[in-house]
Write a protein that holds these residues in place. Structure first.
Motif, PDB file in Angstrom:
ATOM      1  N   VAL A 223     -10.342  -1.250 -23.969  1.00 54.07           N
ATOM      2  CA  VAL A 223     -11.400  -0.315 -23.580  1.00 54.07           C
ATOM      3  C   VAL A 223     -11.379  -0.219 -22.070  1.00 54.07           C
ATOM      4  N   ALA A 224     -11.073   0.957 -21.574  1.00 50.23           N
ATOM      5  CA  ALA A 224     -10.959   1.170 -20.131  1.00 50.23           C
ATOM      6  C   ALA A 224     -12.060   2.107 -19.656  1.00 50.23           C
ATOM      7  N   GLY A 225     -12.608   1.787 -18.498  1.00 47.42           N
ATOM      8  CA  GLY A 225     -13.607   2.629 -17.857  1.00 47.42           C
ATOM      9  C   GLY A 225     -13.260   2.820 -16.398  1.00 47.42           C
ATOM     10  N   GLU A 226     -14.071   3.572 -15.724  1.00 46.01           N
ATOM     11  CA  GLU A 226     -13.830   3.764 -14.287  1.00 46.01           C
ATOM     12  C   GLU A 226     -14.070   2.465 -13.524  1.00 46.01           C
ATOM     13  N   THR A 227     -14.931   1.616 -14.063  1.00 46.72           N
ATOM     14  CA  THR A 227     -15.229   0.309 -13.470  1.00 46.72           C
ATOM     15  C   THR A 227     -15.272  -0.733 -14.572  1.00 46.72           C
ATOM     16  N   ASP A 228     -15.228  -2.007 -14.187  1.00 46.39           N
ATOM     17  CA  ASP A 228     -15.370  -3.081 -15.171  1.00 46.39           C
ATOM     18  C   ASP A 228     -16.709  -2.984 -15.891  1.00 46.39           C
ATOM     19  N   ALA A 229     -17.761  -2.680 -15.139  1.00 44.37           N
ATOM     20  CA  ALA A 229     -19.096  -2.629 -15.734  1.00 44.37           C
ATOM     21  C   ALA A 229     -19.188  -1.520 -16.775  1.00 44.37           C
ATOM     22  N   GLY A 281     -12.069  -3.303 -19.142  1.00 43.12           N
ATOM     23  CA  GLY A 281     -12.332  -3.238 -17.717  1.00 43.12           C
ATOM     24  C   GLY A 281     -11.907  -1.935 -17.085  1.00 43.12           C
ATOM     25  N   GLY A 282     -12.007  -1.922 -15.758  1.00 44.26           N
ATOM     26  CA  GLY A 282     -11.551  -0.793 -14.974  1.00 44.26           C
ATOM     27  C   GLY A 282     -10.035  -0.797 -14.846  1.00 44.26           C
ATOM     28  N   PRO A 283      -9.476   0.148 -14.094  1.00 42.96           N
ATOM     29  CA  PRO A 283      -8.013   0.290 -14.028  1.00 42.96           C
ATOM     30  C   PRO A 283      -7.270  -0.986 -13.649  1.00 42.96           C
ATOM     31  N   ASP A 284      -7.726  -1.709 -12.634  1.00 43.08           N
ATOM     32  CA  ASP A 284      -7.024  -2.928 -12.218  1.00 43.08           C
ATOM     33  C   ASP A 284      -7.089  -4.000 -13.306  1.00 43.08           C
ATOM     34  N   THR A 285      -8.259  -4.174 -13.900  1.00 40.35           N
ATOM     35  CA  THR A 285      -8.423  -5.186 -14.943  1.00 40.35           C
ATOM     36  C   THR A 285      -7.554  -4.869 -16.154  1.00 40.35           C
ATOM     37  N   VAL A 286      -7.490  -3.606 -16.546  1.00 41.25           N
ATOM     38  CA  VAL A 286      -6.671  -3.210 -17.693  1.00 41.25           C
ATOM     39  C   VAL A 286      -5.190  -3.431 -17.391  1.00 41.25           C
ATOM     40  N   ARG A 287      -4.782  -3.069 -16.206  1.00 36.45           N
ATOM     41  CA  ARG A 287      -3.368  -3.277 -15.841  1.00 36.45           C
ATOM     42  C   ARG A 287      -3.005  -4.755 -15.885  1.00 36.45           C
ATOM     43  N   GLN A 288      -3.855  -5.592 -15.337  1.00 34.46           N
ATOM     44  CA  GLN A 288      -3.593  -7.033 -15.345  1.00 34.46           C
ATOM     45  C   GLN A 288      -3.636  -7.585 -16.766  1.00 34.46           C
ATOM     46  N   GLY A 289      -4.568  -7.090 -17.593  1.00 36.14           N
ATOM     47  CA  GLY A 289      -4.672  -7.569 -18.965  1.00 36.14           C
ATOM     48  C   GLY A 289      -3.466  -7.192 -19.794  1.00 36.14           C
TER      49      GLY A 289
END
Length: 332
Positions: A223-229, A281-289
């Motif tokens: 689940v990706a959003g513009e931000t982690d929140a 998460g947001g873009p960075d979190t999704v990429r890392q995940g």
């Protein structure tokens, strides 16, 4: 970069209905094609008021009419519910409509409760114990017909629709390996046996006419959003749905809600729980995940799923995940 595909349950949202869900699924398939996902699969469930894809082949035909190149498939058909000949005819028909684009994933779970399973397949023969024999029978109906073959799937015979084994336990891994078939593991809701199932499938794989080497696809909630929140907020819909299912109260997909005390996260994200592998998460979190999941499990393909209440945000999530995929590609 490991290819990404899409698994859709065609969720019925609170306040909505099946027609709305199936139209949303068609739109999602079109978006997945536009974004470069390899496959669009629908899952079979019955007697569940929150899922619209019970007639899986029919729903795939409708979704497929909104696309032109993406592969279409079942993730999967629960074979104990059906006579193999019927499934061969259904997916042979899909292959005739969408040539060269159809997959058939099959599983041995009923995809429902036992009472509904009996209503689906009113016969003294069949069930989970016959699953290996049913798979072989299904594959024979999809293969080139043999001389003097008494029963043929029309359409279906000679279509050679690729058959995948789906699993959430070690049995599916063993069967896929023994038959030399591609294997999709349901790590998006059953991660407990993931590592062992992957090891068994790769170690025991027997080359066949269907494939010279193992091909492993893993399910992953993303689940990706513009931000982690924002992503964590959107994810609360599926967290609520899983808790409702665990309590024996399945229903339509609820809207997201705030979780200030972290009670939803505490109940669904602890190690070994059904959603513990989820990437949110947001873009960075999704990429890392995604990178971490790939490095640990080394799949040949990932099939992502996300039950998001709002259709626009569900498509936006696919867009952000595709961006993460593309950002990882140069490093692959």
């Amino acid at each position: 970069m490991v290819p990404l595909s899409v698994l859709d349950l065609s969720p019925i949202v609170q306040g909505g209905g099946p027609g709305q869900s199936l139209r949303a699924s068609r739109e999602l398939a079109h978006a997945a094609e536009r974004l470069g996902y390899r496959r669009y699969w629908l899952a079979e469930h019955h007697n569940m008021t929150g899922i619209a894809s019970a007639a899986t082949a029919v729903a795939l035909a409708y979704a497929g009419e909104g696309t032109s190149t993406i592969r279409l498939g079942a993730g999967g058909v629960m074979l104990p519910n059906h006579a193999p000949l019927v499934i061969a005819e259904q997916f042979g028909t899909l292959e005739a409509i969408f040539p060269g684009r159809v997959d058939l994933g099959v599983g041995r779970a009923p995809g429902t409760d036992q009472l509904t399973a009996r209503a689906l397949r009113r016969t003294l023969v069949g069930g989970v114990d016959r699953f290996p024999e049913d798979v072989l029978e299904l594959m024979a109906f999809l293969a080139d017909p043999q001389p003097n073959q008494a029963i043929r799937a029309v359409p279906g015979a000679g279509s050679n629709v690729p058959v995948w084994i789906l699993g959430s336990s070690l049995f599916g891994a063993q069967l896929a390996a023994a038959l030399g078939l591609p294997f999709a593991f349901a790590s998006h809701f059953a991660p407990q046996m993931l590592d062992e199932a992957v090891e068994i499938y790769r170690r025991e794989f027997t080359p066949s006419s269907e494939g010279a080497k193992p091909h492993l696809m893993l399910g992953l909630n993303v689940v990706a959003g513009e931000t982690d929140a924002e992503a964590r907020f959107l994810f609360t819909s599926i967290q609520q749905a899983f808790l409702n299912l665990h309590r024996g109260q399945p229903g339509p997909l609820p809207p997201p809600r705030e979780d200030p005390d972290g009670l939803l996260a505490g109940a669904t994200l602890q190690p070994g729980s059904p959603l513990s592998k989820a990437v949110v998460g947001g873009p960075d979190t999704v990429r890392q995940g995604l990178r971490a999941f790939i490095e640990r499990h080394r799949p040949d393909e990932i099939i992502v799923t996300a039950q998001i209440f709002d259709q626009a945000r569900r498509i936006r999530s696919l867009e952000l995940v595709a961006q993460a995929r593309d950002a990882l590609a140069p490093a692959a």
